[in-house]
Design an enzyme around this catalytic site. Structure first.
Site, PDB file in Angstrom:
ATOM      1  N   GLU C 213       0.842  -1.196   0.000  1.00 60.21           N
ATOM      2  CA  GLU C 213       0.000   0.000   0.000  1.00 60.21           C
ATOM      3  C   GLU C 213       0.877   1.246   0.000  1.00 60.21           C
ATOM      4  O   GLU C 213       0.398   2.354   0.195  1.00 60.21           O
ATOM      5  CB  GLU C 213      -0.936   0.002   1.211  1.00 60.21           C
ATOM      6  CG  GLU C 213      -1.686  -1.316   1.371  1.00 60.21           C
ATOM      7  CD  GLU C 213      -2.812  -1.247   2.396  1.00 60.21           C
ATOM      8  OE1 GLU C 213      -3.704  -0.406   2.230  1.00 60.21           O
ATOM      9  OE2 GLU C 213      -2.799  -2.035   3.348  1.00 60.21           O
ATOM     10  N   ARG C 215       4.951   2.849  -1.648  1.00 57.53           N
ATOM     11  CA  ARG C 215       5.623   3.035  -2.928  1.00 57.53           C
ATOM     12  C   ARG C 215       6.962   2.294  -2.975  1.00 57.53           C
ATOM     13  O   ARG C 215       7.866   2.576  -2.184  1.00 57.53           O
ATOM     14  CB  ARG C 215       5.836   4.524  -3.179  1.00 57.53           C
ATOM     15  CG  ARG C 215       4.521   5.304  -3.168  1.00 57.53           C
ATOM     16  CD  ARG C 215       4.673   6.757  -3.490  1.00 57.53           C
ATOM     17  NE  ARG C 215       5.557   7.482  -2.598  1.00 57.53           N
ATOM     18  CZ  ARG C 215       5.194   7.999  -1.428  1.00 57.53           C
ATOM     19  NH1 ARG C 215       3.958   7.873  -0.989  1.00 57.53           N
ATOM     20  NH2 ARG C 215       6.068   8.652  -0.690  1.00 57.53           N
ATOM     21  N   SER C 233       6.948   5.113   2.020  1.00 57.04           N
ATOM     22  CA  SER C 233       7.902   5.510   0.986  1.00 57.04           C
ATOM     23  C   SER C 233       9.179   4.692   1.101  1.00 57.04           C
ATOM     24  O   SER C 233       9.664   4.434   2.201  1.00 57.04           O
ATOM     25  CB  SER C 233       8.226   7.004   1.192  1.00 57.04           C
ATOM     26  OG  SER C 233       9.436   7.376   0.590  1.00 57.04           O
ATOM     27  N   ALA C 256       2.071   2.761   7.919  1.00 56.48           N
ATOM     28  CA  ALA C 256       1.450   3.754   7.044  1.00 56.48           C
ATOM     29  C   ALA C 256       2.183   5.090   7.162  1.00 56.48           C
ATOM     30  O   ALA C 256       2.579   5.497   8.255  1.00 56.48           O
ATOM     31  CB  ALA C 256      -0.019   3.927   7.417  1.00 56.48           C
TER      32      ALA C 256
END
Lengths: 336, 336, 336
Positions: C213, C215, C233, C256
């Site tokens: 979820e 990158r 990230s 997250a």
């Protein structure tokens, strides 16, 4: 005959004959007098066939080859057409006028904040953007049912007042990895790459070469050679940024998942994961790493050569500069 | 004849005749007895032509004009149809039943957590959602080759158990800037704008007017007039949130790039860039800015009028309230 | 006849007959000698009709049923075809060679970093990916005008050197909720779910089961059973990560909105909202919560069983491990 802007557009009506959107392949700003005269006082009514033919002839005579060519082809097509001439820069008062202004931004004829977009939200209708083009919201369910009964799916990619830019224009020298994230009305400077996580709202964008992997909110403009890291945020004036218009200067680096709530000058850096709001209290360090003072980020707006980080041991947000303590102090006090 | 819900759907089969998905234009909840009788015990088998014609007649007789109209048109189309009647709210046991429940959420007939979706992941097949509609995963390569040999591209926009909502229904009074980020089964309240960075999972959503630029995870429901900032995160029960069901009350503001791991009451704020998990230790400040105590965010769940921020000088996560120290202490102790 | 890889592709030309992209339904790595001989020294020129027919016959004789079947059908279609044989792993020197290598990654024939992609950015042209397939950038405006005059919209979904993977191949056992965010050249391991907020660049991906979820930047590879939280990230070597190649081991959890600037070993956790860069100073805690020492995150690269969090009271970034203080100290010193 002076004029601000004009365009010949092909668009979509709802079933009542009202404009949903307009595509202007060749918007013009400050057009030559002969062309301005052709468009003077026009819009936003839909052109009749005879009006379109006259207009095509007039465009040929006015010598704008691109526009004339489009006008001739448009006259032969059986689609809703509109010609609009804006004598001066005023708040848009019709869908065709609003779309002309959005095109001017995305065609790079004007930069963000250079054309009056007041009230554009109330002018633009909410539209379903589909694989069959623009559809009025209240006509969407019937269109979806019809498609299904034919064994097809009406792909509804966007339900919004603003369409995506790339279905109207892709300005030269850009890459946009995922076009759904750049609204018509974005100004995407030459040399800009917008990665999948990048986003550009209308009346916002990048002046020149840039790597955009974060979000450029409405009204935010970024200077050349700056880099907006993945998932980074710029506060918009529409949501949380208050009255301050956020901007980013040249050669800045906003780290991944970082955020910006003040305008930055040139050569500034925000470390990945750090959100600087106007109210963030910042420990100012000089070139020797010594604390100079503590101040609100708000008071640093527009300054250059700043590096923001959160000290990972003390938890304090710090600001360094590549200037000496003396220069920094001088500059800091100059801004008081 | 009491019934929970019913629908007449048009859908897609794989090459074995199994359901991949079903579109219900007019799902009904607690239908009148006459209509309920028509659908009683039906589903999930595909209707034969004669069954469809009988059903269309029965819908006309039952007096549901919308449904009757669709039934008549569907009977004339040569597409896979299904009628389904659910006598009570139970875990879905077929693809048509699961899709009916997802439609009920997105048509706002039920709110998140109000219908039983147990086991839906095992019921729903993984599907390739394409420009030619739903395609079975194992049939996709052949379809892609065929399209290429015809000089076309089969656009595969999603490979998932859940399709995007907007190809099934766009409820009234919403904007969804990028529809790929709202799953069928989302509840998008009237007055909600989902911006490009917003996301809504199934069985989740917003009760009323809202600005959603962050991610609403499965199971999360947000009250009216709240704002989820760009890139903000709400923890889902499926991933990391544990047993606590996250919710957001009315008039809340979750800042950009912030995150939420506890349920919030009304009028709460989380500053941009701050992630509050259940285990975050929080310094409670009273209205005078004095420290009251330190406690885990978990113990603040459901409380109203809280503002969370990270002190940018000390690095501590703080919680303020607009109540006086006395009131706050009373409330804090009341929750102990 | 030894060979590295080969493929028979169907693709798109610009109006000058230059390759814009190539689709290889059945790329082969280390092919058997008989097949290798058929493709030896071929590419990147477009096949003539007679060459295609000969090739189809030769593929049948070489006994590769899938490839032969495609070759026969391709010979009957009137589309640009290319056969390419790579005798060894070298930097791609043509569009067909570059696309073959990207296909090899997405077909899981090679893992990230296992095939030479040097210079691929300069080989690949920037392309407009549209509802009518790949379109050369300088031919796009005319195509958009034509579509409009026909009453259609040319949907431009991507303007980039890399197309989305799913229009070329969807490897078995994956879900990709929003395909625009996975580039051709991604390696998506069996059992991987890429949610709407997930992203995978080329030459990057997940080895096996994973929930993505966040990158995955170019060059980043993630071990099995790891979870990349929403909006998280990973730093790419192309942007900010410097020379360190970021990776994530098995059974890791990146929270997250968290971020990662160092390679991680197995069973590591980064708490939601925390960004660890190589330069982050980290307080090392032993199993008793006692401070062992302070060190740069850079020096922890590749270590397993680490948990990173920011102390919400002191603001310090801390690293815990599930090992005893003695083991930890031993390991820490072993890495000095």
């Amino acid at each position: 005959m002076a004029a601000y802007a004009l365009g010949l557009g092909i668009g979509t009506h709802n079933s009542k004959g009202e404009w949903l959107e307009v595509f202007y392949p060749h918007p013009r700003m400050h057009p030559p007098a002969a062309l301005a005269e052709v468009f003077e006082g026009r819009g936003p009514d839909t052109l009749t066939d005879s009006e379109t033919e006259e207009l095509a002839t007039a465009c040929v005579e006015a010598g704008d080859v691109q526009l004339a060519d489009f006008a001739i082809r448009a006259a032969a097509a059986d689609r809703p057409l509109v010609a609009i001439g804006l004598s001066e820069d005023r708040a848009p008062d019709s869908v065709p006028a609003a779309y002309l202004k959005l095109h001017m931004l995305s065609h790079r004829l004007v930069k963000p904040h250079e054309t009056d977009l007041s009230g554009i939200f109330s002018i633009l209708p909410n539209v379903a953007w589909t694989s069959e083009g623009a559809v009025a919201i209240d006509e969407l369910p019937a269109r979806q049912h019809d498609a299904r009964l034919r064994g097809e799916v009406l792909e509804v990619s966007c339900v919004d007042k603003f369409p995506k830019m790339s279905n109207y224009v892709v300005p030269p020298g850009v890459r946009i990895a995922h076009t759904a994230r750049v609204r018509l009305g974005a100004y995407v400077g030459e040399g800009t790459t917008v990665m999948h996580e990048g986003f550009i709202n209308f009346n916002a964008g990048s002046e020149g070469p840039a790597m955009i992997e974060g979000r450029i909110s409405a009204g935010v403009f970024m200077g050349s050679d700056s880099d907006l890291g993945g998932g980074s945020s710029t506060m918009g004036t529409l949501s949380g940024g208050g009255n301050i218009i956020i901007s980013v200067g040249k050669n800045c680096l906003i780290g991944a998942n970082a955020g910006l709530g003040i305008p930055l000058g040139d050569r500034c850096t925000i470390e990945s994961g750090l959100y600087i709001t106007a109210g963030t209290k910042v420990v100012m360090l000089d070139a020797n790493g010594e604390t100079v003072e503590t101040r609100a980020a708000r008071s640093l707006q527009g300054m250059s050569d700043l590096l923001f980080r959160r000290n990972s041991l003390s938890g304090a947000v710090e600001c360094l500069t590549n200037k000496t303590a003396v220069e920094l102090n001088a500059e800091l006090h100059a801004h008081n």
